[in-house]
Design a protein around this motif. Structure first.
Motif, PDB file in Angstrom:
ATOM      1  N   UNK A  37     -12.776  52.170  10.304  1.00 11.06           N
ATOM      2  CA  UNK A  37     -12.212  51.975  11.434  1.00 11.06           C
ATOM      3  C   UNK A  37     -10.743  52.217  11.371  1.00 11.06           C
ATOM      4  N   UNK A  38     -10.069  53.044  12.226  1.00 15.53           N
ATOM      5  CA  UNK A  38      -8.805  53.392  12.553  1.00 15.53           C
ATOM      6  C   UNK A  38      -8.469  53.935  14.046  1.00 15.53           C
ATOM      7  N   UNK A  39      -7.229  54.097  14.243  1.00 19.93           N
ATOM      8  CA  UNK A  39      -7.068  54.606  15.671  1.00 19.93           C
ATOM      9  C   UNK A  39      -7.720  55.614  16.036  1.00 19.93           C
ATOM     10  N   UNK A  40      -7.652  56.575  15.048  1.00 20.34           N
ATOM     11  CA  UNK A  40      -8.221  58.140  15.288  1.00 20.34           C
ATOM     12  C   UNK A  40      -8.855  58.393  13.798  1.00 20.34           C
ATOM     13  N   UNK A  41     -10.147  59.278  14.062  1.00 15.77           N
ATOM     14  CA  UNK A  41     -10.751  59.499  12.695  1.00 15.77           C
ATOM     15  C   UNK A  41     -11.236  61.106  12.979  1.00 15.77           C
ATOM     16  N   UNK A  42     -10.785  61.891  12.021  1.00 14.22           N
ATOM     17  CA  UNK A  42     -11.175  63.221  12.098  1.00 14.22           C
ATOM     18  C   UNK A  42     -12.510  63.495  11.859  1.00 14.22           C
ATOM     19  N   UNK A  43     -13.112  64.818  12.842  1.00 15.44           N
ATOM     20  CA  UNK A  43     -14.340  65.485  12.360  1.00 15.44           C
ATOM     21  C   UNK A  43     -15.747  64.558  12.805  1.00 15.44           C
TER      22      UNK A  43
END
Length: 319
Positions: A37-43
């Motif tokens: 969980x987070x505001x934005x996650x890469x890939x």
């Protein structure tokens, strides 16, 4: 085993997630599913990993993310609004540091009510709960936070204890010191200069330090803190005397010693590259740390970096 990490795109969260990918083990159990969980996650997430992008301060979104998979076996709550930002934006810090923490804990209550096992709940607290420090800090030192961030972390610790007492989570709150070396970013953390000092001096660049040379602080390397977080999910609470809120073992050192060791490890004239320009507020917050004793955590198997050289070597290590 289903593991969930909040703040998974952060400095600690990314490193922890790499240790908990499906197929890895947490104690004697294999991780089969990982939710980040987070505001934005890469890939693109690999098999068995679920990305949930959204605002932790949005209670409806957070409840939806929690209920979007199987019961959670272990939850690492790392997401927070740190010190400087929490001072400047109280409503945001309240939503993330308090209300989201409460929502996560109440998920454990709901999971137990549905007939499932209480999740292990690892809460990343902070040494900011202490506030003004006495001549020696130990396991019985009172907490007197002097900033909103520290106050909110202390409230979270009390909730972890209370929800554990009720059997809704198997909680463990660990007070994390400075973690080195964070990548350059606008995180709102007033302690960022510690990471900047290591990174700049290691590269042979001049650095202005906002403390005196003799200012003392507490800090650990990233790999050390990741090991401690993993251990927090596994240790037998009886080994700490039944205490679920623990101050983690860490190193205490002076800024001048840190500069010298950076130079020795990285082969730069680090001690000559530092200009000391003390800022009273920074020195008061991060440069007057007394000796620290952590017998409860050590009895439970938590360990600090071996020494300052080991910390510096690991601080900028790739991966």
């Amino acid at each position: 085993m289903h593991v969930l990490i909040t703040g998974a795109a952060g400095f600690l969260g990314r490193a922890l997630a790499q240790r908990l990918l499906p197929g890895r083990r947490l104690g004697d159990r294999s991780v089969t599913r990982l939710t980040l969980l987070d505001l934005a996650l890469e890939g693109q997430p690999p098999d068995g990993v679920r990305h949930c992008e959204g605002d932790m301060g949005d209670a409806d979104w957070l409840r939806g993310a929690l209920n979007g998979g199987p019961p959670i076996d272990a939850l690492f709550h790392l997401a927070s609004i740190p010190g400087g930002t929490a001072e400047q934006d109280y409503p945001l810090s309240r939503r993330v540091n308090l209300e989201a923490t409460q929502t996560l804990l109440e998920y454990g209550q709901q999971q137990v009510a549905a007939g499932h096992r209480a999740p292990v709940f690892v809460f990343a607290s902070s040494i900011a709960v202490f506030g003004h420090l006495p001549a020696l800090v130990d396991d019985d030192t009172p907490t007197r936070p002097q900033m909103t961030y520290g106050t909110q972390k202390r409230i979270g610790e009390l909730w972890v204890d209370d929800f554990s007492r009720r059997g809704w989570v198997d909680g463990r709150a660990v007070r994390i010191p400075g973690v080195l070396a964070r990548p350059p970013a606008r995180t709102g953390q007033l302690s960022a200069f510690l990471s900047d000092l290591i990174r700049e001096l290691a590269a042979g660049r001049a650095f202005t330090c906002p403390t005196t040379p003799g200012a003392t602080t507490w800090a650990s390397s990233l790999p050390c803190v990741v090991r401690q977080l993993l251990h927090a999910a596994m240790f037998d609470v009886a080994t700490s005397g039944g205490h679920r809120v623990l101050t983690l073992p860490t190193l205490r050192f002076a800024m001048a010693d840190l500069a010298r060791v950076v130079g020795r490890v990285h082969g730069t004239p680090a001690a000559d590259l530092v200009r000391w320009a003390p800022d009273e507020r920074i020195e008061a917050l991060f440069g007057r740390f007394p000796p620290l004793l952590t017998p409860r955590a050590e009895a439970a198997g938590f360990r600090a970096d071996a020494d300052l050289e080991a910390l510096v070597r690991q601080a900028l290590a790739p991966g």
